[in-house]
Design an enzyme around this catalytic site. Structure first.
Site, PDB file in Angstrom:
ATOM      1  CB  THR A  18      -1.566   5.273  -1.788  1.00 21.90           C
ATOM      2  OG1 THR A  18      -2.381   6.230  -2.128  1.00 21.90           O
ATOM      3  CG2 THR A  18      -2.272   3.855  -2.746  1.00 21.90           C
ATOM      4  NE  ARG A  22       4.843   5.590   0.126  1.00 23.51           N
ATOM      5  CZ  ARG A  22       4.681   5.003  -0.621  1.00 23.51           C
ATOM      6  NH1 ARG A  22       4.267   6.371  -1.819  1.00 23.51           N
ATOM      7  NH2 ARG A  22       5.045   3.806  -1.064  1.00 23.51           N
ATOM      8  CB  SER A 113       7.465   4.171  -3.240  1.00 24.93           C
ATOM      9  OG  SER A 113       7.467   3.847  -4.762  1.00 24.93           O
ATOM     10  CG  HIS A 114       7.376   7.761  -6.000  1.00 25.50           C
ATOM     11  ND1 HIS A 114       6.314   6.390  -5.514  1.00 25.50           N
ATOM     12  CD2 HIS A 114       6.133   8.944  -6.339  1.00 25.50           C
ATOM     13  CE1 HIS A 114       5.011   7.608  -4.914  1.00 25.50           C
ATOM     14  NE2 HIS A 114       5.153   9.093  -5.627  1.00 25.50           N
ATOM     15  CG  ASP A 277      10.097   2.588  -7.487  1.00 22.01           C
ATOM     16  OD1 ASP A 277      10.287   2.300  -7.813  1.00 22.01           O
ATOM     17  OD2 ASP A 277       8.705   2.813  -6.843  1.00 22.01           O
ATOM     18  CG  ASP A 279       9.875   1.135  -3.592  1.00 17.60           C
ATOM     19  OD1 ASP A 279       9.426   1.298  -4.682  1.00 17.60           O
ATOM     20  OD2 ASP A 279       9.118   0.263  -2.806  1.00 17.60           O
ATOM     21  CG  ASP A 281       7.318  -0.488  -6.283  1.00 19.97           C
ATOM     22  OD1 ASP A 281       7.985   1.036  -5.968  1.00 19.97           O
ATOM     23  OD2 ASP A 281       6.570  -0.074  -4.923  1.00 19.97           O
ATOM     24  NE  ARG A 282       5.441   4.822  -8.152  1.00 16.32           N
ATOM     25  CZ  ARG A 282       4.863   5.751  -8.412  1.00 16.32           C
ATOM     26  NH1 ARG A 282       5.446   6.512  -8.742  1.00 16.32           N
ATOM     27  NH2 ARG A 282       3.553   6.381  -7.344  1.00 16.32           N
ATOM     28  CB  THR A 344      -5.380   4.476  -6.608  1.00 20.83           C
ATOM     29  OG1 THR A 344      -5.616   4.623  -7.995  1.00 20.83           O
ATOM     30  CG2 THR A 344      -3.715   4.895  -6.116  1.00 20.83           C
ATOM     31  CD  GLU A 363      -1.661   1.045  -8.915  1.00 26.42           C
ATOM     32  OE1 GLU A 363      -2.558   1.422  -8.215  1.00 26.42           O
ATOM     33  OE2 GLU A 363      -0.727   0.403  -8.237  1.00 26.42           O
ATOM     34  CD  GLU A 364      -2.034   5.880 -12.825  1.00 29.31           C
ATOM     35  OE1 GLU A 364      -1.161   6.752 -12.970  1.00 29.31           O
ATOM     36  OE2 GLU A 364      -2.472   5.923 -11.006  1.00 29.31           O
ATOM     37  CE  LYS A 376       3.822   0.419  -8.201  1.00 26.29           C
ATOM     38  NZ  LYS A 376       3.441   0.745  -6.548  1.00 26.29           N
TER      39      LYS A 376
END
Ligand code: G16
Length: 541
Positions: A18, A22, A113-114, A277, A279, A281-282, A344, A363-364, A376
């Site tokens: 996505t 990773r 990311s997260h 998160d 990085d 972005d969340r 997504t 996004e959710e 984001k």
């Protein structure tokens, strides 16, 4: 110093998901693993000779070594210049901003990311385009193709690379510029939001808790929220980026940001709580006793964005990923602007923003952002909420209640079933797809299925198609569930089940109660337990 051509061979499984590649950190540390993928990026984008790239990451374990490797390989591949964040650090939105503002040829962002960080946790790498956004599938496919045939990579050996000193240096013929990761981003935020109004609100006693989860946003949040906006020192907690995030799982949701949730649900809660998160972005937004679902956050921002100076002229349009709730759709209707639905993955928003069709996306999965960058942006979302609070003089719970009264409430929840054996998850999804054609018209209790399909997206800008982007089952009256496998995990498969139901009159139910019937029908159709052995989700958001 010498440029060396290293003989290598293809390594299986280097297909970007996505959001980039990773894997477990130890996989990246394996012989030639990172180097093969970096060379594949360079070759997949048509080479880097004469080009300028941004490089940076979220500071997790292996970030520094990988940054140095990328610089050595960029030099050996003839890049003109690499601009890197000091000590290899850049939040993802800050990297996107630098790629755009410094008019570069793109950038490499190091992050999972997260996902947790550390030698036994996760690492990741992705390429962002000159527009600052994640590479589209045409480019990630080209990169993947190179990984399947690669025979050599180029790297400079010799001189050490100093990532800690701001300023200019060189590696062979390649220029290196080490920049402060925070300052350009802070400047950008001040052009978008009403800092004096937010500062006045904070001065009048609004307390904030920003949980940076020992990840990249600590320095950004301290500079903005404490130093510029005047929040008390200590408003930013877990503010020092650590290679293993101090053992925290830097995913800003109620499960993993439980310290923040406990504080916000307690008797002496601050007026505003938020987390971001790995990085940066969340984001997660929480008021006293009031968790804001990401889908609702997007809708609230869409409805109120014009209070912020950067958006005072109105929104061009909005976009959301398909599994994200339709709360924002009704705001778009009321505003008379277009609302786009995409698969997504933030990469699908880039074309819509570049084409001037949308200015706000969400996004959710705890991602919200605008066309100020092409990622984001967690700190951006926090500032937008603070701006809305300062301008409307309303609390978070009041903003939510007023929003639902005006637009209705889309009860929404995502249930994650993690680390299912890949074969079992694939069999479950294949069986589900096989049932779709016969589902419409079937009734389960009070719910009758109207449509059931496997979502396919036609990009209205470049005409490309992305198929198999999630199974969706829609009931008469609009309730629905969506099922897809995550493209960001590193162990087995994660099944994501998303459920949604609109209620125009009753706004204060527990979402799990409001959605119980939809979830129960979903499991009956998916046969979750029979295929995976799972009876309960690992994470509920
Ligand atoms: C990435 C993507 C998002 C996506 C999320 C979850 O976020 O950028 O667009 O919504 O993964 O994807 P999946 O459901 O496939 O795991 P991040 O924050 O991990 O970069």
């Amino acid at each position: 110093m010498t440029m060396t051509t290293i003989q290598t061979a293809p390594i299986d499984g280097q297909k970007p998901g996505t959001s980039g590649l990773r894997k477990k950190t130890r996989v990246f540390m394996g012989q030639h693993y990172l180097e093969n993928f970096v060379q594949a990026i360079f070759d997949g984008i048509g080479g880097v000779a004469g080009k300028t790239l941004i490089v940076g990451g979220d500071g997790r374990f292996y970030n520094d070594t990988a940054t140095e490797t990328i610089l050595r390989m960029a030099a050996a591949n003839g890049a003109a210049k690499v601009i890197a964040g000091q000590n290899g650090l850049l939040s993802t939105p800050a990297a996107s901003h630098l790629i755009r503002s410094m008019k570069t040829d793109g950038g490499i962002i190091l992050s999972a990311s997260h996902n947790p960080g550390g030698i036994d946790e996760d690492f990741g790498i992705k390429f962002n385009m000159p527009n600052g956004g994640p590479a589209p599938e045409s480019v990630t496919n080209a990169i993947f193709d190179v990984t399947k045939t690669i025979e050599t990579y180029q790297i400079y050996n010799g001189d050490t690379v100093d990532l800690s000193t701001l300023g200019h240096s060189a590696l062979g013929e390649m220029q290196i510029e080490i920049v402060d990761p925070v300052s350009a981003y802070v400047d950008l935020m001040q052009t978008l939001f009403d800092f004096p109004a937010i500062k006045a609100m904070i001065a009048s006693g609004t307390k904030i808790r920003f949980d940076a989860m020992n990840a990249i946003t600590g320095p950004y949040a301290s500079a903005i929220i404490e130093d510029l906006l005047g929040a008390t020192k200590g408003s930013v907690v877990h503010g020092t980026p650590l290679p293993d995030f101090g053992g925290m799982h830097p995913d800003p949701n109620p499960t993993w940001a439980h310290e923040l949730m406990d504080e916000m649900m307690g008797s002496d809660a601050p007026a505003f709580g938020c987390a971001s998160d790995g990085d940066g972005d969340r984001n997660m937004i929480v008021g006293p006793n009031c968790y804001v679902s990401p889908s609702d956050s997007l809708a609230v921002i869409a409805a109120n964005a014009t209070v912020a100076p950067g958006y005072a002229g109105g929104l061009k349009g909005v976009a959301r990923s398909m599994p994200t709730s339709a709360a924002v759709d009704r705001v778009a209707d009321a505003l008379g602007i277009e609302c786009y639905e995409t698969p997504t993955g933030w990469k699908f928003f880039g074309n819509l923003m570049d084409d001037g069709r949308v200015s706000l996306c969400g996004e959710e999965s705890f991602g919200t952002g605008s066309d100020h960058v092409r990622e984001k942006d967690g700190v951006w979302a926090v500032l937008m909420w603070l701006n809305i609070m300062a301008s409307t003089k309303k609390s978070v719970p009041q903003i939510m209640q007023d929003h639902w009264e005006k637009f209705g409430r889309n009860y929404y929840s995502r249930h994650d079933f993690e680390a299912i054996e890949t074969d079992k998850a694939d069999a479950m999804i294949t069986a589900l797809r096989g049932k779709l054609a016969g589902l419409s018209g079937q009734t389960f209790g009070t719910l009758t299925i109207e449509t059931a399909d496997d979502y396919s997206y036609l990009d209205p800008v470049d005409g490309s198609t992305s198929a198999h982007q999630g199974v969706r089952v829609v009931f008469k009256g609009g309730a629905r569930f969506v099922v897809r496998l995550s493209g960001t995990g590193t162990s087995g498969a994660t099944m994501r089940l998303y459920a949604e139901k609109l209620d125009m009159t009753n706004f204060n139910q527990d979402p799990q109660v409001a959605l119980a019937d939809v979830l129960s029908v979903a499991h009956e159709i998916i046969q979750t337990e029979a295929f995976s052995g799972r009876t309960a989700p690992d994470v509920v958001t």
